[in-house]
Design an enzyme around this catalytic site. Structure first.
Site, PDB file in Angstrom:
ATOM      1  N   THR A  60     -26.760  -5.615 -18.305  1.00 40.62           N
ATOM      2  CA  THR A  60     -26.384  -4.666 -17.366  1.00 40.62           C
ATOM      3  C   THR A  60     -26.911  -3.264 -17.529  1.00 40.62           C
ATOM      4  O   THR A  60     -27.336  -2.698 -16.659  1.00 40.62           O
ATOM      5  CB  THR A  60     -24.751  -4.776 -17.707  1.00 40.62           C
ATOM      6  OG1 THR A  60     -24.190  -5.924 -17.553  1.00 40.62           O
ATOM      7  CG2 THR A  60     -23.876  -3.488 -16.606  1.00 40.62           C
ATOM      8  N   ALA A  81     -38.680  16.507 -18.172  1.00 43.80           N
ATOM      9  CA  ALA A  81     -39.244  16.258 -19.834  1.00 43.80           C
ATOM     10  C   ALA A  81     -40.584  16.769 -19.748  1.00 43.80           C
ATOM     11  O   ALA A  81     -41.206  16.632 -20.865  1.00 43.80           O
ATOM     12  CB  ALA A  81     -39.398  14.711 -19.566  1.00 43.80           C
ATOM     13  N   LYS A 101     -23.535   0.362 -30.592  1.00 45.79           N
ATOM     14  CA  LYS A 101     -22.413   1.094 -31.647  1.00 45.79           C
ATOM     15  C   LYS A 101     -22.072   0.344 -32.884  1.00 45.79           C
ATOM     16  O   LYS A 101     -22.218   0.794 -33.895  1.00 45.79           O
ATOM     17  CB  LYS A 101     -21.035   1.395 -30.714  1.00 45.79           C
ATOM     18  CG  LYS A 101     -20.565   0.116 -30.296  1.00 45.79           C
ATOM     19  CD  LYS A 101     -19.965   0.142 -28.891  1.00 45.79           C
ATOM     20  CE  LYS A 101     -21.219   0.444 -27.847  1.00 45.79           C
ATOM     21  NZ  LYS A 101     -20.705   0.198 -26.612  1.00 45.79           N
ATOM     22  N   GLU A 103     -27.066   8.134 -28.095  1.00 41.40           N
ATOM     23  CA  GLU A 103     -25.946   8.849 -27.276  1.00 41.40           C
ATOM     24  C   GLU A 103     -25.198   7.721 -26.374  1.00 41.40           C
ATOM     25  O   GLU A 103     -23.732   7.727 -26.331  1.00 41.40           O
ATOM     26  CB  GLU A 103     -26.545   9.830 -26.227  1.00 41.40           C
ATOM     27  CG  GLU A 103     -25.480  10.451 -25.268  1.00 41.40           C
ATOM     28  CD  GLU A 103     -24.610  11.549 -25.989  1.00 41.40           C
ATOM     29  OE1 GLU A 103     -23.754  11.187 -26.092  1.00 41.40           O
ATOM     30  OE2 GLU A 103     -25.116  12.506 -26.388  1.00 41.40           O
ATOM     31  N   VAL A 158     -21.756   5.699 -28.093  1.00 39.81           N
ATOM     32  CA  VAL A 158     -20.432   6.295 -27.881  1.00 39.81           C
ATOM     33  C   VAL A 158     -19.987   6.936 -26.493  1.00 39.81           C
ATOM     34  O   VAL A 158     -20.591   7.971 -25.909  1.00 39.81           O
ATOM     35  CB  VAL A 158     -20.168   7.268 -28.938  1.00 39.81           C
ATOM     36  CG1 VAL A 158     -18.731   8.062 -28.888  1.00 39.81           C
ATOM     37  CG2 VAL A 158     -20.487   6.923 -30.337  1.00 39.81           C
ATOM     38  N   GLY A 174     -20.208   5.888 -23.305  1.00 40.70           N
ATOM     39  CA  GLY A 174     -21.023   5.722 -22.654  1.00 40.70           C
ATOM     40  C   GLY A 174     -21.896   6.842 -21.886  1.00 40.70           C
ATOM     41  O   GLY A 174     -22.633   7.315 -22.577  1.00 40.70           O
ATOM     42  N   GLU A 219     -13.782  -8.868 -21.916  1.00 43.48           N
ATOM     43  CA  GLU A 219     -14.403 -10.046 -22.292  1.00 43.48           C
ATOM     44  C   GLU A 219     -13.482 -11.509 -22.466  1.00 43.48           C
ATOM     45  O   GLU A 219     -12.150 -11.285 -22.686  1.00 43.48           O
ATOM     46  CB  GLU A 219     -15.025  -9.881 -23.680  1.00 43.48           C
ATOM     47  CG  GLU A 219     -15.893  -8.735 -23.789  1.00 43.48           C
ATOM     48  CD  GLU A 219     -17.387  -8.715 -23.182  1.00 43.48           C
ATOM     49  OE1 GLU A 219     -17.830 -10.195 -23.113  1.00 43.48           O
ATOM     50  OE2 GLU A 219     -17.989  -7.813 -23.114  1.00 43.48           O
ATOM     51  N   LYS A 240     -17.196   3.338 -32.704  1.00 37.21           N
ATOM     52  CA  LYS A 240     -17.385   4.650 -32.250  1.00 37.21           C
ATOM     53  C   LYS A 240     -17.029   5.781 -32.897  1.00 37.21           C
ATOM     54  O   LYS A 240     -17.597   6.769 -33.034  1.00 37.21           O
ATOM     55  CB  LYS A 240     -17.002   4.623 -30.758  1.00 37.21           C
ATOM     56  CG  LYS A 240     -17.683   3.644 -29.707  1.00 37.21           C
ATOM     57  CD  LYS A 240     -17.005   3.498 -28.468  1.00 37.21           C
ATOM     58  CE  LYS A 240     -17.767   2.360 -27.611  1.00 37.21           C
ATOM     59  NZ  LYS A 240     -16.779   1.922 -26.384  1.00 37.21           N
TER      60      LYS A 240
END
Lengths: 438, 438
Positions: free
Chosen positions: A13, A33, A103, A127, A130, A132, A188, A203
């Site tokens: 995903t 960037a 995480k 980043e 934690v 999303g 799940e 997290k």
């Protein structure tokens, strides 16, 4: 400037989302960037990845990516502890920067990983690990860098928040909503990590390390899930002006740091109380800035990819600098810079308010006996409500206390449960004011 | 590493706060920056500054700070356009990095300032210019860097939000609450900048430039204040399930960019609707991350100082790098990199929903005549409410429309106002869904 070449490991995903975002927004990303960010190689064992990989080298051996001299940054999206750890350590040994959404890996093996990265002079960015897509790591580490953080509290598990939201809105039981969440793919088939708070504790461990400058200490986090929250508790809380949320909380106190995940009653008017469904939000209190809050999608393909790509942007910008990383991994870079003077408090030493629900035999004097037990432990009662009893039935008593030490409350519950008037175990849910209007 | 030496110009509320935060949290700040940040000089004409400056060189000539070879970074906190502009340009000419909290300066003179800074290779940082202590500039520019931003909407003026909050909570009139806010120091004696939306338009201009990569174009922002919002509108909105907030809104459309500040009806269940008093919040919708929101104190000594010092941390980290700045000032560095293909739309071309309040003579057929005018302009009506009339009195009609072009609505209002049945001007407040649960 020459492109930054990325190797993506794991094309589920989040991997598919990352690939798609990098492709779709390539021009905007290159502008921000000051150089293009291109996918050099993909490591996946999937035969049907969630994105169009035509034109990109694909290998079934993720370790090939970690050793590929044409890869500048390895993006670890395979999840889990062991292979992921070995993959990341191999990438670091090979002088590659690492971006990860893992995480569990950071919370459990982070100290070791950051030390190795520090010594090798490479970036490890996380980043996406934690909340999303919410840029809360960056906000805490950089945006609030002027502050001494006093506390943080977050809804950092979307599955748990989805379940609590539906329990409240529809008056349904935990098991019922969980089954629905599983059917919809929000939970799940083994929901333990989410509903028992382990994912949230991972997290929270990371957030606390950044906020307070302490080493990652997942093993010292107190973790309590939502599986024992009943429809009745949700209803009682509502009548008292509260909503039950599953929070990760870390607070600085004079004695040390509170680090705890548990169901929590918070006043309905808080912004956190309006965070519904799978959404996440983190409230952070700094000594200079006061209360702040960060809200957004805590999971999902593209929200998580948003954070992965933001990290890639940071890498692309920092890669030209002398030290390769300008922002410390956590609040510090080498573990020797961490604040060892701030211990994680054992749960007995935390201080909070409490909601208690007891089932009592409807006999004169029961309220007085209950109140006496609290009084003897020096605990002030904010409210005590005895519900109307039907003849012969057990009657629920709801108690709201002022703030006290958990140890005193443990003793109170022990004594309450030993009363002949009280049937079965006492339900205890912690209560936090978390005032963001302070 | 050797310290970063700061020169603070202006020692009022924010200057004093900055000085105090730098002093109080010096150890944490040095750890995060990997070097100390020290105040080398202060420029102020105040005889009684808001902080203890003992041991620091103080000059009454701010330009001395801009030329001081011992100053690495000039912090501009004097406010205003002209002297501030000259001060910042002098600092840039002298190769100094600049941190400023001055939204008016950046919104109006930013293109020129950033171009000069770009050529000289110095940093100009301005997190404190928008929404005080909320790290929204950093979140937009870096944290959401993977995204194509679709829209942003914010409560970015604390004074205006304080007034609207009290109008709603207490059913009071605008003038009444304004007078109170002035007495309490939440509003200036000349409140024009705040209540007429100019301050919010400055901030929106800056946010839009970062979000959409367009040049700063303050002069093209549509600006409408809250001084004509009545207690009656607040009450009607409430009954319809809405709350009136003063929002800065910028949206990407196929034809160009909407850039507008005006009172707005938003559904009560939005997080933005729960932002009370002087607090600020900005909702940002990205194509990958979805809806996000950032909340906190939009003004005040230490919240603003929190942002100023965060910028100093960035400067301290970047100062060692080859290019001196790693993150573009806005979404771009040189103005030639800005997106010139995205024009700011004239207000006639924006598309939104509308709330209208009219006073009608209580005659048969008036609702039909009103409805016909909307229908002829192709505007669908979501709700139309005619209040009970007392004999001989004018009766209020409330209309909620579906989304339409502002030009059509202007024509509708012109025709409504020319009806013999309608007395006085028609009140028009725009309505936005702003769904953060999307």
């Amino acid at each position: 400037m020459k492109p930054v070449r990325v190797g993506i490991c794991g094309l589920g995903t989040v991997g598919g989302g990352t690939f798609n975002v990098l492709t779709r927004n390539a021009d905007d990303i290159a502008r921000r960037a000051s150089r293009p960010i291109i996918v050099e190689q993909v490591g996946t064992r999937r035969d049907n990845p969630q994105c169009e990989t035509a034109g990109v080298k694909v290998t079934r051996d993720v370790f090939e990516v970690a050793r590929n001299p044409d890869v500048d940054v390895l993006v670890e999206l395979i999840g889990g502890y062991d292979v992921a750890r070995e993959l990341v350590m191999t990438a670091i040994e090979n002088g590659k920067h690492v971006v990860t959404a893992n995480k569990a890996l950071i919370a459990v093996h982070g100290n070791e990983i950051f030390q190795a990265a520090h010594e090798r002079g490479v970036i490890v960015a996380f980043e996406a690990a934690v909340a999303g897509g919410i840029p809360v790591i960056k906000s805490l580490r950089e945006g609030l860098g002027a502050n001494r953080i006093q506390w943080l509290a977050g809804i950092i598990n979307g599955t748990g928040n989805y379940i609590l939201t539906h329990m409240r809105d529809e008056g349904r039981a935990f098991d019922d909503v969980l089954a629905e969440a599983q059917a919809l793919g929000y939970a799940e088939s083994d929901p333990t990590f989410d509903v028992e708070g382990i994912d949230a504790a991972h997290k929270l461990t990371i957030l606390a390390s950044i906020a307070f400058g302490v080493p990652l200490q997942f093993d010292k986090a107190y973790t309590e899930g939502i599986s024992r929250v009943t429809a009745d508790d949700v209803e009682q809380a509502d009548q008292l002006g509260y909503i039950i949320k599953h929070l990760g909380i870390s607070k600085r106190t004079e004695k040390g740091l509170e680090l705890r995940v548990h169901p929590t009653l918070i006043p309905k008017e808080r912004l956190l109380a309006s965070v519904h469904g799978v959404k996440n939000a983190i409230a952070v209190m700094g000594d200079a800035v006061g209360p702040t809050l960060y809200y957004g999608a805590g999971a999902g393909a593209e929200p998580t990819a948003s954070a992965v790509v933001a990290d890639l942007l940071d890498v692309a910008r920092d890669i030209t600098t002398e030290h390769h990383y300008r922002v410390p991994y956590l609040a510090f870079s080498g573990i020797d810079e961490a604040d060892g003077s701030l211990p994680i408090l054992p749960m007995e030493d935390i201080v909070t308010a409490y909601y208690l629900r007891l089932l009592a035999v409807d006999r004169p004097g029961v309220l007085a006996r209950v109140a006496t037990i609290l009084s003897e432990q020096g605990i002030s009662i904010e409210a005590i409500i005895q519900k109307e009893a039907t003849e012969g039935e057990l009657v629920p008593i709801i108690l709201m206390t002022h703030r006290t030490r958990e140890q005193q409350m443990n003793e109170v519950i022990r004594q309450l449960e030993s009363l002949a008037d009280i049937a079965g175990p006492v339900t205890r849910i912690r209560v936090e004011a978390l005032d963001e209007n302070e």
